[in-house]
Structures are given as C-alpha cells and as structure tokens.
Design a protein around this motif. Structure first.
Motif, PDB file in Angstrom:
ATOM      1  N   LEU A   5    -102.314  28.848  40.730  1.00  0.00           N
ATOM      2  CA  LEU A   5    -100.559  28.875  39.357  1.00  0.00           C
ATOM      3  C   LEU A   5    -100.087  28.126  40.545  1.00  0.00           C
ATOM      4  N   HIS A   6    -100.214  27.086  42.362  1.00  0.00           N
ATOM      5  CA  HIS A   6     -99.148  27.057  43.137  1.00  0.00           C
ATOM      6  C   HIS A   6     -98.766  26.011  41.856  1.00  0.00           C
ATOM      7  N   GLY A   7     -97.698  26.244  42.803  1.00  0.00           N
ATOM      8  CA  GLY A   7     -96.803  25.351  42.164  1.00  0.00           C
ATOM      9  C   GLY A   7     -95.702  25.313  40.965  1.00  0.00           C
ATOM     10  N   ARG A   8     -96.668  26.419  39.777  1.00  0.00           N
ATOM     11  CA  ARG A   8     -96.349  26.630  38.723  1.00  0.00           C
ATOM     12  C   ARG A   8     -94.992  27.245  38.019  1.00  0.00           C
ATOM     13  N   ARG A   9     -94.170  27.036  38.095  1.00  0.00           N
ATOM     14  CA  ARG A   9     -93.071  28.263  36.990  1.00  0.00           C
ATOM     15  C   ARG A   9     -92.877  28.249  36.188  1.00  0.00           C
ATOM     16  N   VAL A  10     -93.057  30.191  36.093  1.00  0.00           N
ATOM     17  CA  VAL A  10     -93.830  30.593  34.896  1.00  0.00           C
ATOM     18  C   VAL A  10     -92.486  31.559  34.512  1.00  0.00           C
ATOM     19  N   ALA A  11     -92.367  31.328  33.139  1.00  0.00           N
ATOM     20  CA  ALA A  11     -91.181  32.488  32.313  1.00  0.00           C
ATOM     21  C   ALA A  11     -91.471  33.713  32.143  1.00  0.00           C
ATOM     22  N   ILE A  12     -91.326  35.108  32.872  1.00  0.00           N
ATOM     23  CA  ILE A  12     -91.082  35.977  31.785  1.00  0.00           C
ATOM     24  C   ILE A  12     -89.684  36.444  31.214  1.00  0.00           C
ATOM     25  N   THR A  13     -90.266  36.980  30.351  1.00  0.00           N
ATOM     26  CA  THR A  13     -89.034  36.861  29.270  1.00  0.00           C
ATOM     27  C   THR A  13     -89.006  38.632  29.058  1.00  0.00           C
ATOM     28  N   ARG A  14     -89.382  39.398  29.486  1.00  0.00           N
ATOM     29  CA  ARG A  14     -89.619  40.262  29.059  1.00  0.00           C
ATOM     30  C   ARG A  14     -88.620  40.936  29.977  1.00  0.00           C
ATOM     31  N   PRO A  15     -87.791  42.444  29.481  1.00  0.00           N
ATOM     32  CA  PRO A  15     -86.465  43.004  30.574  1.00  0.00           C
ATOM     33  C   PRO A  15     -87.162  43.585  31.471  1.00  0.00           C
ATOM     34  N   ALA A  17     -90.491  42.223  34.630  1.00  0.00           N
ATOM     35  CA  ALA A  17     -91.083  41.448  34.992  1.00  0.00           C
ATOM     36  C   ALA A  17     -92.477  42.076  35.723  1.00  0.00           C
ATOM     37  N   GLY A  18     -92.101  43.242  36.251  1.00  0.00           N
ATOM     38  CA  GLY A  18     -93.418  44.758  36.589  1.00  0.00           C
ATOM     39  C   GLY A  18     -94.529  44.297  36.828  1.00  0.00           C
ATOM     40  N   GLU A  19     -95.417  44.557  36.828  1.00  0.00           N
ATOM     41  CA  GLU A  19     -96.965  43.842  37.337  1.00  0.00           C
ATOM     42  C   GLU A  19     -97.359  42.602  37.148  1.00  0.00           C
ATOM     43  N   LEU A  20     -96.754  41.930  35.731  1.00  0.00           N
ATOM     44  CA  LEU A  20     -97.067  40.941  35.512  1.00  0.00           C
ATOM     45  C   LEU A  20     -96.485  39.963  36.610  1.00  0.00           C
ATOM     46  N   GLY A  21     -95.485  40.449  36.333  1.00  0.00           N
ATOM     47  CA  GLY A  21     -95.180  38.995  37.931  1.00  0.00           C
ATOM     48  C   GLY A  21     -95.498  39.190  39.088  1.00  0.00           C
ATOM     49  N   THR A  22     -96.106  40.057  39.481  1.00  0.00           N
ATOM     50  CA  THR A  22     -96.995  40.518  40.488  1.00  0.00           C
ATOM     51  C   THR A  22     -97.520  39.803  41.317  1.00  0.00           C
ATOM     52  N   ARG A  23     -99.022  40.067  39.432  1.00  0.00           N
ATOM     53  CA  ARG A  23     -99.947  39.121  39.509  1.00  0.00           C
ATOM     54  C   ARG A  23     -99.847  37.537  39.435  1.00  0.00           C
ATOM     55  N   LEU A  24     -99.160  37.299  38.347  1.00  0.00           N
ATOM     56  CA  LEU A  24     -98.717  35.920  38.906  1.00  0.00           C
ATOM     57  C   LEU A  24     -98.309  35.127  39.740  1.00  0.00           C
ATOM     58  N   VAL A  32     -89.620  32.881  37.172  1.00  0.00           N
ATOM     59  CA  VAL A  32     -88.683  33.065  36.146  1.00  0.00           C
ATOM     60  C   VAL A  32     -88.919  33.825  35.853  1.00  0.00           C
ATOM     61  N   HIS A  33     -87.700  34.971  36.114  1.00  0.00           N
ATOM     62  CA  HIS A  33     -87.782  36.513  35.466  1.00  0.00           C
ATOM     63  C   HIS A  33     -86.157  36.218  34.405  1.00  0.00           C
ATOM     64  N   VAL A  34     -86.114  35.765  32.926  1.00  0.00           N
ATOM     65  CA  VAL A  34     -84.519  36.071  32.249  1.00  0.00           C
ATOM     66  C   VAL A  34     -85.659  36.926  30.741  1.00  0.00           C
ATOM     67  N   PRO A  35     -84.977  38.358  30.872  1.00  0.00           N
ATOM     68  CA  PRO A  35     -85.026  38.208  29.743  1.00  0.00           C
ATOM     69  C   PRO A  35     -84.167  38.321  28.704  1.00  0.00           C
ATOM     70  N   LEU A  36     -84.870  37.925  27.763  1.00  0.00           N
ATOM     71  CA  LEU A  36     -84.590  37.306  26.603  1.00  0.00           C
ATOM     72  C   LEU A  36     -84.319  38.546  25.225  1.00  0.00           C
ATOM     73  N   ILE A  37     -85.162  39.860  25.731  1.00  0.00           N
ATOM     74  CA  ILE A  37     -84.513  41.336  24.887  1.00  0.00           C
ATOM     75  C   ILE A  37     -84.023  41.997  26.052  1.00  0.00           C
TER      76      ILE A  37
END
Length: 240
Positions: A5-15, A17-24, A32-37
């Motif tokens: 995923l090098h060079g790719r911007r991925v938005a996490i919309t959970r409150p 980012a947690g472990e998922l952010g770390t893995r990505l 890109v962590h922007v909570p939508l809820i």
C-alpha cells in the motif's frame, strides 16, 4: 516505507483508528483518520442499562452486538458466572471477555446478527438481555423472540453522525480508499463527500454495504469480517 500500500492514502472513518491503522501503516499506507461517527451516551444517560445490569441475575444471557456495547454492558456480567455472555463476532468478543473478566460463551462463525441467531440455542426458552446501539437493526431481537426467548433490549449507546471540518473533507476527497464500518459512517461519507468519489469504497460487512448502496454510494469491495488482519489484507489486494 515500502509495502503493497506504499503511496496509497486510506481513510479510516471509525472513532479510533486502533490496530487497523497500525496494520495499514505497516503495509505502507498513509492513514487518513477522519471519524464520521461519534459514540455517545443514550438519551437517558445510560439509566436503563444501569437498571438492567443491576438485576443481571434475572437473565440467562447477556448479548452484545459491538465493542462499544461490550465496553458498557460487559462489566455488569463480571462476578455473575451463571449468566452466559454472547458477542456478535470475535472483535466484540475480545472486548467483552476483558470487560466481563471471563471467556465469552458464544461467538458465531459468521460475525453478524444472522450468524448469532443461527448458533444461539433454540431450547429451552431463556431470558436474554440484549445491549445494543440506538440504531441497531431489529433482526436479532425479533429472531430471538421468534425462537421463544424472552428478550429485553436496552440502548447501551448512541451512534451520532459527525460532520467533518472543511480541512478533513478536503483530506477525504484526496484518499485512494475509504473504509466504512457502519451504515452511520456511510451516511457521514455521503454527506461529506457525496456519492461519487475517486476513492475505492470498502464496506466492512454486508449490512454496511447495503446501507451505503441505499445512499447511492458505490461499494467496490466488502470485507467479510471486521478484524484488522482481514480488512488490511483485503485492501492490500484491491487498492493499486
């Protein structure tokens, strides 16, 4: 940092980012962590939940459908081994086990309400306390009642759609992929970005995918489970 995923911007919309952010990030993505809820207290401030948990021994089962519900209701089952506990999936079960201080009795193979219904004991009839969000689907409560169980539902928390700042909206418009983990997040995405975007939309679970589609958001891929490994591996395979 290299990775699929090098060079790719991925938005996490959970409150969180947690472990998922770390893995990505480990896979090379720019997260890109922007909570939508937002998760907040019920309208009654949690009074109904506290009252139900105060008489937890009147129930045979405590069932939770999300990690947020597990955090709020799980402690009520601590020290009450007669009351069995069930979670809708493994991620929720992990939180529930920690909150209740003991193993979870039932975690379905399919991490959704329908999967829990499929594996929940049919007989004998039991008293069930179902702790869930204000926007939760009625399918689980109705299904358990159809089996003959006595079900009491209680709102453990509210899910509120969050309006991003103009700066956050600009960031969302520039991502290569976005993860939507709930119908509420899909609603927030549609309101903030619109129904057309260059981003690859990945829904976590078929319920979220259907909710997004009803809003006019085109879902490119559906993650079969919400855990960080499953979601990150899917993204690594589909985002180029």
């Amino acid at each position: 940092m290299s990775g699929p995923l090098h060079g790719r911007r991925v938005a996490i919309t959970r409150p969180d980012a947690g472990e998922l952010g770390t893995r990505l990030r480990a896979l090379g993505a720019t997260v890109v962590h922007v909570p939508l809820i937002e998760i907040t207290d019920p309208i009654d401030g949690g009074l109904a939940l506290r009252r139900a948990l105060a008489r937890i021994d009147a129930f045979d089962w405590l069932v939770v459908t999300s990690a947020n519900g597990a955090r709020r209701a799980g402690p009520g089952a601590a020290g009450h081994p007669r009351v069995r506990v069930a979670a809708v999936g493994p991620a929720t079960a992990e939180v529930l086990a920690e909150a209740a201080g003991r193993p979870v009795d039932l975690v379905p193979r399919v991490a959704q309400a329908e999967g829990l219904l499929e594996e929940f004991p049919r007989t004998p009839a039991r008293r069930v306390l179902l702790a869930q969000a204000d926007r939760a689907r009625a399918v689980l409560a109705e299904g358990l009642r159809t089996m003959g169980h006595d079900v009491e539902t209680v709102t453990a928390y509210r899910t509120v759609v969050r309006t991003p700042t103009p700066e956050e909206i600009a960031e969302l418009r520039d991502v290569d992929a976005v993860l939507l983990a709930s119908g509420s997040a899909a609603e927030g995405w549609a309101a903030a970005v619109g129904t057309t975007s260059r981003a690859t939309v990945v829904a976590i679970g078929p319920v979220t995918a259907r909710a997004a589609s009803r809003l006019g958001v085109t879902v490119a891929h559906v993650a079969p489970a919400p855990d960080a490994d499953t979601v990150s591996e899917l993204l690594a395979s589909v985002v180029r």
